[in-house]
Design an enzyme around this catalytic site. Structure first.
Site, PDB file in Angstrom:
ATOM      1  CB  ALA A 134      -0.934   0.003   1.210  1.00 62.81           C
ATOM      2  CD  GLU A 401       5.823  14.024   1.583  1.00 63.48           C
ATOM      3  OE1 GLU A 401       4.843  14.767   1.735  1.00 63.48           O
ATOM      4  OE2 GLU A 401       6.949  14.263   2.033  1.00 63.48           O
TER       5      GLU A 401
END
Length: 421
Positions: A134, A401
């Site tokens: 994930a 990010e």
């Protein structure tokens, strides 16, 4: 209404010049050594702490700059010095932002100071969100947090990956699933205090770039933290989960991949997304700093390197590349500044301006550093010149990010209102 200006004020210019001096005098001379060592540059972090750069007070002052330009200005200058060392200096900030975005005033006052320590005893912190299965898909997190009401404790189990300062941090901020039925809305953030049993460092990654920054897995095995370590508190969490369940039963709107629903970001309470959205323009500023550094090296080289009896900048092919490089760097900075100004003034990102800034600046850093290598030719490909390291460092900006692909998805969904996949 305040007069429009594109100039930094006197105080901002003083801070910028101070940071630039530290980057030039302390960070740059150490950059090649710590890149080769692939270790956390504790002596440099300590120097930053001694002069006040690595401190809660400094980042608070920049974070609350009413123009919004304090953080991007600081990031650009430090990353102009070197991306790996700069990330070691500012990496704690992501965990701090996680607490600021989700925590109570008491939690902010208690935990953020412990993330930094002081000049005599420097500490770092880690924000732990990504997992082996994930990364961009935050809805697929598997790390679980289960509440033990009898002891008022949360029990965390799972493995986090790509954690800056993971395992070496004094304080870890961990995003975990508390309600699997709700997908990304069933997440919450937790403080794991220093010395908590069950938390350990897994694999430390040997990376292509930003090698002075520590990146590792964090393993959580029956990690117990007090109820007070749930950021925002249990009452607030229970209310949020109840609303989410009610919307799910009534077929209400969803928010995926950081895209705001019709009501705007005020209705989105995903722990990881709140942190990432706040930090995207700052990552864009990091990329601007690296791109600017590479451009400046290439410009200086082109002015002094002679071939066929004249400086290579006299050749149109080189001069035009430099013109494009400078234009792209300046454009990236303006997008970062716009997003940062909008954020501090509470303006909604109706066109995903935060993602725009991160996307364009990241891609600019990759392109400009590659062009710098091309202008330096064979010299640029060696470690005798810094552009080789800058090019390796720049690759991370399009990945961490939120990858460039995810940023494009966020922008497209925001513009279209459609669930583009």
């Amino acid at each position: 209404m305040a007069e429009f200006t594109m100039e930094l004020n006197e105080e901002q210019r003083e801070v910028r010049d101070w940071l630039h001096g530290f980057a030039a005098d302390v960070i740059r001379p150490a950059a090649a050594e710590w890149d080769e060592r692939e270790e956390t540059p504790w002596p440099v972090i300590q120097e930053a702490a001694k002069v006040g750069i690595y401190s809660l007070d400094f980042y608070a002052q920049q974070y609350f700059d009413p123009t919004g330009l304090g953080i991007p200005m600081a990031m650009e200058e430090l990353f102009w010095g070197d991306a790996g060392i700069a990330l070691s200096i500012v990496g704690t900030g992501l965990a701090a932002v996680g607490v600021l975005a989700n925590g109570t005033e008491e939690q902010i006052g208690t935990w953020i100071p412990q993330m930094y320590g002081d000049a005599g005893d420097v500490k770092v912190a880690a924000f732990c969100s990504s997992e082996p299965d994930a990364g961009s898909d935050v809805a697929s997190l598997r790390t679980r947090a289960v509440y033990d009401g009898a002891k008022d404790e949360w029990v965390l189990n799972g493995t986090k990956t790509w954690a800056t300062n993971g395992g070496i941090a004094n304080v870890h901020v961990v995003v975990a699933v508390v309600d699997p039925e709700l997908g990304s809305k069933g997440h919450a953030s937790f403080i794991v205090p220093p010395g908590t049993p069950g938390l350990s460092q897994g694999q430390k990654f040997k990376k292509h770039g930003i090698r002075a920054s520590h990146t590792a897995e964090v393993v959580l095995e029956d990690v117990r933290v007090p109820g007070s370590c749930l950021l925002g508190g249990k009452e607030k969490l229970d209310e949020r989960l109840a609303r989410a369940h009610e919307r799910a039963r009534s077929g209400g709107e969803r928010s995926e991949m950081g895209v705001p629903p019709a009501g705007g970001w005020g209705r989105v309470k995903n722990a990881a997304m709140a942190t990432f959205e706040a930090s995207r323009p700052a990552v864009g500023a990091m990329a601007v700093g690296t791109a600017r550094a590479a451009y400046e090296v290439a410009l200086d080289y082109a002015k002094t390197r002679e071939q066929f009896g004249r400086p290579i900048i006299d050749n149109q092919g080189v001069a035009f590349q430099l013109a494009d490089m400078r234009t792209s760097v300046d454009a990236a900075r303006l997008l970062v500044w716009r997003a940062s100004w909008m954020a501090i003034n509470g303006r909604p990102f109706t066109a995903a301006e935060g993602s725009q800034s991160k996307l364009f600046a990241s891609e600019t850093a990759k392109k400009v550093t590659a062009q710098a290598i091309q202008i330096l030719g064979g010299n640029g490909y060696t470690r005798e010149y810094p552009v080789e390291r800058m090019h390796r460092d720049a690759a991370i900006y399009t990945i961490f990010e939120g990858t460039s692909e995810v940023q494009r998805l966020v922008i497209a969904r925001t513009l279209s209102g459609m669930p583009i996949r």
